[in-house]
Write a protein that holds these residues in place. Structure first.
Motif, PDB file in Angstrom:
ATOM      1  N   LEU A 334     -69.634  54.070  85.948  1.00  0.00           N
ATOM      2  CA  LEU A 334     -69.543  55.242  85.397  1.00  0.00           C
ATOM      3  C   LEU A 334     -68.268  56.072  85.838  1.00  0.00           C
ATOM      4  N   PHE A 335     -68.097  56.084  87.378  1.00  0.00           N
ATOM      5  CA  PHE A 335     -66.889  56.532  88.027  1.00  0.00           C
ATOM      6  C   PHE A 335     -65.684  55.877  87.261  1.00  0.00           C
ATOM      7  N   ASP A 336     -65.693  54.530  87.355  1.00  0.00           N
ATOM      8  CA  ASP A 336     -64.554  53.763  87.143  1.00  0.00           C
ATOM      9  C   ASP A 336     -64.210  53.874  85.576  1.00  0.00           C
ATOM     10  N   GLN A 337     -65.012  54.048  84.690  1.00  0.00           N
ATOM     11  CA  GLN A 337     -64.767  54.245  83.366  1.00  0.00           C
ATOM     12  C   GLN A 337     -64.352  55.751  83.148  1.00  0.00           C
ATOM     13  N   MET A 338     -64.987  56.647  83.685  1.00  0.00           N
ATOM     14  CA  MET A 338     -64.370  58.246  83.560  1.00  0.00           C
ATOM     15  C   MET A 338     -63.321  58.749  84.455  1.00  0.00           C
ATOM     16  N   VAL A 339     -63.216  57.982  85.439  1.00  0.00           N
ATOM     17  CA  VAL A 339     -61.995  58.439  86.284  1.00  0.00           C
ATOM     18  C   VAL A 339     -60.903  57.278  86.690  1.00  0.00           C
ATOM     19  N   THR A 340     -61.358  56.362  87.402  1.00  0.00           N
ATOM     20  CA  THR A 340     -60.547  55.211  87.908  1.00  0.00           C
ATOM     21  C   THR A 340     -59.684  54.575  87.019  1.00  0.00           C
ATOM     22  N   PHE A 341     -60.258  54.326  85.666  1.00  0.00           N
ATOM     23  CA  PHE A 341     -59.386  53.692  84.655  1.00  0.00           C
ATOM     24  C   PHE A 341     -58.758  54.680  83.669  1.00  0.00           C
ATOM     25  N   ARG A 342     -59.070  56.101  83.766  1.00  0.00           N
ATOM     26  CA  ARG A 342     -58.844  57.220  82.846  1.00  0.00           C
ATOM     27  C   ARG A 342     -58.201  58.279  83.669  1.00  0.00           C
ATOM     28  N   LEU A 343     -57.843  57.955  84.636  1.00  0.00           N
ATOM     29  CA  LEU A 343     -57.260  59.227  85.509  1.00  0.00           C
ATOM     30  C   LEU A 343     -56.060  59.853  84.825  1.00  0.00           C
ATOM     31  N   LYS A 344     -55.146  59.313  84.305  1.00  0.00           N
ATOM     32  CA  LYS A 344     -53.925  59.916  83.607  1.00  0.00           C
ATOM     33  C   LYS A 344     -54.650  61.071  82.613  1.00  0.00           C
ATOM     34  N   GLU A 345     -55.290  60.297  81.633  1.00  0.00           N
ATOM     35  CA  GLU A 345     -55.948  61.393  80.729  1.00  0.00           C
ATOM     36  C   GLU A 345     -56.771  62.511  81.211  1.00  0.00           C
ATOM     37  N   LEU A 346     -57.566  62.276  82.399  1.00  0.00           N
ATOM     38  CA  LEU A 346     -58.300  63.229  83.161  1.00  0.00           C
ATOM     39  C   LEU A 346     -57.334  64.370  83.620  1.00  0.00           C
ATOM     40  N   LYS A 409     -71.709  40.213  78.377  1.00  0.00           N
ATOM     41  CA  LYS A 409     -71.202  40.724  77.350  1.00  0.00           C
ATOM     42  C   LYS A 409     -71.797  42.432  76.869  1.00  0.00           C
ATOM     43  N   GLN A 410     -73.016  42.135  76.976  1.00  0.00           N
ATOM     44  CA  GLN A 410     -73.669  43.485  77.024  1.00  0.00           C
ATOM     45  C   GLN A 410     -73.157  44.555  77.864  1.00  0.00           C
ATOM     46  N   LEU A 411     -72.972  44.551  79.096  1.00  0.00           N
ATOM     47  CA  LEU A 411     -72.336  45.290  79.924  1.00  0.00           C
ATOM     48  C   LEU A 411     -70.953  45.952  79.665  1.00  0.00           C
ATOM     49  N   THR A 412     -70.151  44.764  79.323  1.00  0.00           N
ATOM     50  CA  THR A 412     -68.796  44.865  78.998  1.00  0.00           C
ATOM     51  C   THR A 412     -68.642  45.684  77.849  1.00  0.00           C
ATOM     52  N   GLY A 413     -69.365  45.694  76.697  1.00  0.00           N
ATOM     53  CA  GLY A 413     -69.505  46.435  75.522  1.00  0.00           C
ATOM     54  C   GLY A 413     -69.854  47.832  75.771  1.00  0.00           C
ATOM     55  N   LEU A 414     -70.889  47.895  76.729  1.00  0.00           N
ATOM     56  CA  LEU A 414     -71.246  49.523  77.115  1.00  0.00           C
ATOM     57  C   LEU A 414     -70.262  50.129  77.859  1.00  0.00           C
ATOM     58  N   GLU A 415     -69.564  49.577  78.782  1.00  0.00           N
ATOM     59  CA  GLU A 415     -68.567  50.124  79.532  1.00  0.00           C
ATOM     60  C   GLU A 415     -67.144  50.327  78.761  1.00  0.00           C
ATOM     61  N   GLN A 416     -67.046  49.523  77.875  1.00  0.00           N
ATOM     62  CA  GLN A 416     -65.909  49.798  76.843  1.00  0.00           C
ATOM     63  C   GLN A 416     -66.076  50.864  76.009  1.00  0.00           C
ATOM     64  N   LEU A 417     -67.299  51.168  75.563  1.00  0.00           N
ATOM     65  CA  LEU A 417     -67.757  52.365  74.785  1.00  0.00           C
ATOM     66  C   LEU A 417     -67.591  53.580  75.592  1.00  0.00           C
ATOM     67  N   TRP A 418     -68.006  53.485  76.983  1.00  0.00           N
ATOM     68  CA  TRP A 418     -67.659  54.648  78.033  1.00  0.00           C
ATOM     69  C   TRP A 418     -66.237  55.030  77.981  1.00  0.00           C
ATOM     70  N   ALA A 419     -65.457  54.029  78.363  1.00  0.00           N
ATOM     71  CA  ALA A 419     -63.884  54.048  78.434  1.00  0.00           C
ATOM     72  C   ALA A 419     -63.469  54.823  77.319  1.00  0.00           C
ATOM     73  N   ASP A 420     -63.822  54.408  76.008  1.00  0.00           N
ATOM     74  CA  ASP A 420     -63.239  54.903  74.674  1.00  0.00           C
ATOM     75  C   ASP A 420     -63.694  56.384  74.590  1.00  0.00           C
ATOM     76  N   LYS A 421     -65.005  56.606  74.870  1.00  0.00           N
ATOM     77  CA  LYS A 421     -65.702  57.951  74.652  1.00  0.00           C
ATOM     78  C   LYS A 421     -64.785  58.937  75.965  1.00  0.00           C
ATOM     79  N   ALA A 422     -64.575  58.484  77.033  1.00  0.00           N
ATOM     80  CA  ALA A 422     -63.908  59.276  77.827  1.00  0.00           C
ATOM     81  C   ALA A 422     -62.523  59.546  77.634  1.00  0.00           C
ATOM     82  N   ARG A 423     -61.679  58.627  76.969  1.00  0.00           N
ATOM     83  CA  ARG A 423     -60.498  58.829  76.596  1.00  0.00           C
ATOM     84  C   ARG A 423     -60.425  59.800  75.587  1.00  0.00           C
ATOM     85  N   ALA A 424     -61.384  59.646  74.503  1.00  0.00           N
ATOM     86  CA  ALA A 424     -61.266  60.649  73.280  1.00  0.00           C
ATOM     87  C   ALA A 424     -61.945  62.232  73.899  1.00  0.00           C
ATOM     88  N   ASN A 425     -62.628  62.155  74.804  1.00  0.00           N
ATOM     89  CA  ASN A 425     -63.054  63.273  75.355  1.00  0.00           C
ATOM     90  C   ASN A 425     -61.902  64.141  75.986  1.00  0.00           C
TER      91      ASN A 425
END
Length: 441
Positions: A334-346, A409-425
């Motif tokens: 969760l930290f990676d998807q909301m912070v590490t990989f989305r730091l510029k947007e945050l 596949k299941q985890l990657t899909g879920l994490e991608q949803l988190w990443a996309d949602k974080a960026r949109a937020n």
């Protein structure tokens, strides 16, 4: 004559076997920095002629995976790291074996209310650690910033662009820091605070060592670190200081004998050495600067050195290692998807929020305040609620082996949803904060 020769040969073989047993190599798997491991390697080898220490350095997450992947007989001998939940993972997977004879009876049973050693007897506290903030005194003076005292200070606008942290997926000590805040503040409030702090971050580094190095040399103003990074900088003469916030915990850095160790006898000697008075004294070396498990009455502590029991008495968090272990993979992902990989947007969202806040304080506007509140909610609300991390089925998904194609596949899909949602937020929060600011003109 033949009997004499046979007896002599058998005696020589026994002697050679004994010498070979004594002259083994202890392989130590650790996340600790070279300054610490080299000091212990040199001191132990001097005290135990013929026994060699081999240091295998990996971050804690990688170290746990490494042990899990190797068959019995090929594993390292000793696991030595700060994160108690990493040892819980190894324990749950039956990858540790007891070595009670290595314990120092002079060590206390608890630090505050936290057991020094694993209640099941599989891993042992070798040093103590707390979590907090270090800062470069010259940097803060140049930027006219006050020294932080609490985690909440790092959410303030004046610290924007001045804070550094390492990724918890790459650093066990950062994972412990994040988990300490979550346990102290609660899941939702804790994530809100963490995200607001991270919005002020200048960088999320790959390795934990990069944060203190950056603060020591003035690249960053404030670093979120485990205590020994801050203390080592301070006692080594850098222009830095360190503080334990009240919302911290003091927990053991642990050492354990790995199940199926190649040289268990020599490994036990090494473990016992690290917990002996001689081994504990090494912790005061300025380049190491860790808190010992032994009472200071048995050691020679530097003047003004933090006393673990006093720090523990002030700490508001009674760390729960089993809770941390249960949600370990969820927290770091969760930290990676909301912070590490989305730091510029945050960062962009946080900058816009700070600017709108300043404008509305100068010229209040009800609609603007409402938009700003919405922006904060979007930027600083975790994508996974507390109910999810209490769901055993949800947690079990993250414990499964990613090498399984279906699991991956299941985890990657879920994490991608988190990443996309974080960026949109974050993008939506930036837009709303901009609208709020415009209303204050």
């Amino acid at each position: 004559m033949r009997r004499s020769l046979l007896a002599a040969a058998l005696g020589a073989a026994a002697l050679l076997g004994h010498i070979a047993a004594q002259a083994g190599t202890v392989t130590v798997l650790t996340s600790f920095p070279k300054e610490l491991t080299s000091a212990y390697q040199k001191a132990f080898e001097a005290a135990n002629p013929g026994v060699k220490v081999e240091i295998l350095n990996k971050n804690t997450t990688a170290a746990v995976a490494y042990v899990r992947e190797l068959p019995e007989g090929q594993r390292p001998d000793v696991m030595w790291a700060s994160a108690p939940d990493a040892f819980e993972v190894l324990s749950r997977n039956k990858l540790l074996q007891p070595a009670p004879e290595t314990l120092n009876p002079a060590a206390p049973k608890k630090i505050g209310n936290y057991p020094l050693n694993d209640p099941d007897g599989l891993y042992y506290g070798q040093a103590l650690a707390g979590y907090g903030m270090m800062w470069n005194t010259r940097y803060l003076k140049a930027h006219k910033l006050p020294a932080p005292k609490e985690w909440s200070d790092l959410t303030k606008p004046e610290y924007f662009g001045h804070v550094a942290i390492s990724s918890p997926s790459r650093s066990g000590t950062t994972q412990l820091t994040v988990e300490t805040i979550l346990q102290g503040e609660g899941w939702d409030k804790g994530w809100s605070q963490i995200l607001a702090m991270m919005g002020n971050a200048a960088a999320v580094t790959d390795r934990s060592f990069a944060v203190p190095d950056g603060v020591n040399n003035g690249q960053y103003g404030v670093g979120i670190v485990i205590d020994f990074f801050g203390l080592a900088g301070k006692y080594s003469g850098y222009p830095v200081d360190f503080v334990y916030p009240t919302m911290t915990a003091v927990v053991p850095a642990n050492i354990a004998l790995i199940a199926g160790a190649k040289n268990a006898d020599e490994a036990k000697k090494f473990m016992a050495f690290t917990m002996s008075a001689q081994g504990q004294q090494l912790l005061f070396d300025p380049k190491i600067s860790r808190l010992p498990i032994l009472p200071y009455s048995q050691l020679k502590a530097p003047a003004g050195y933090p006393v673990p029991q006093e720090v523990a008495a002030r700490a508001k968090v009674q760390f729960d290692a089993k809770l941390s272990e249960a949600r370990y993979q969820v927290v770091i992902s969760l930290f990676d998807q909301m912070v590490t990989f989305r730091l510029k947007e945050l960062q962009a969202a946080t900058k816009a929020i700070h600017e709108a806040d300043r404008a509305l304080k100068a010229k209040p506007n009800a609609k603007g305040a409402e938009l700003l509140a919405q922006a904060r909610s979007l930027a600083y609300t975790p994508l996974v609620g507390e109910a999810n991390v209490r769901d055993e089925e949800f947690l079990e998904l993250f414990r499964k082996n990613r090498r399984d194609v279906a699991v991956s596949k299941q985890l990657t899909g879920l994490e991608q949803l988190w990443a996309d949602k974080a960026r949109a937020n974050y993008e939506r929060a930036t837009k709303l904060a901009g609208e709020a600011r415009a209303l204050a003109k």
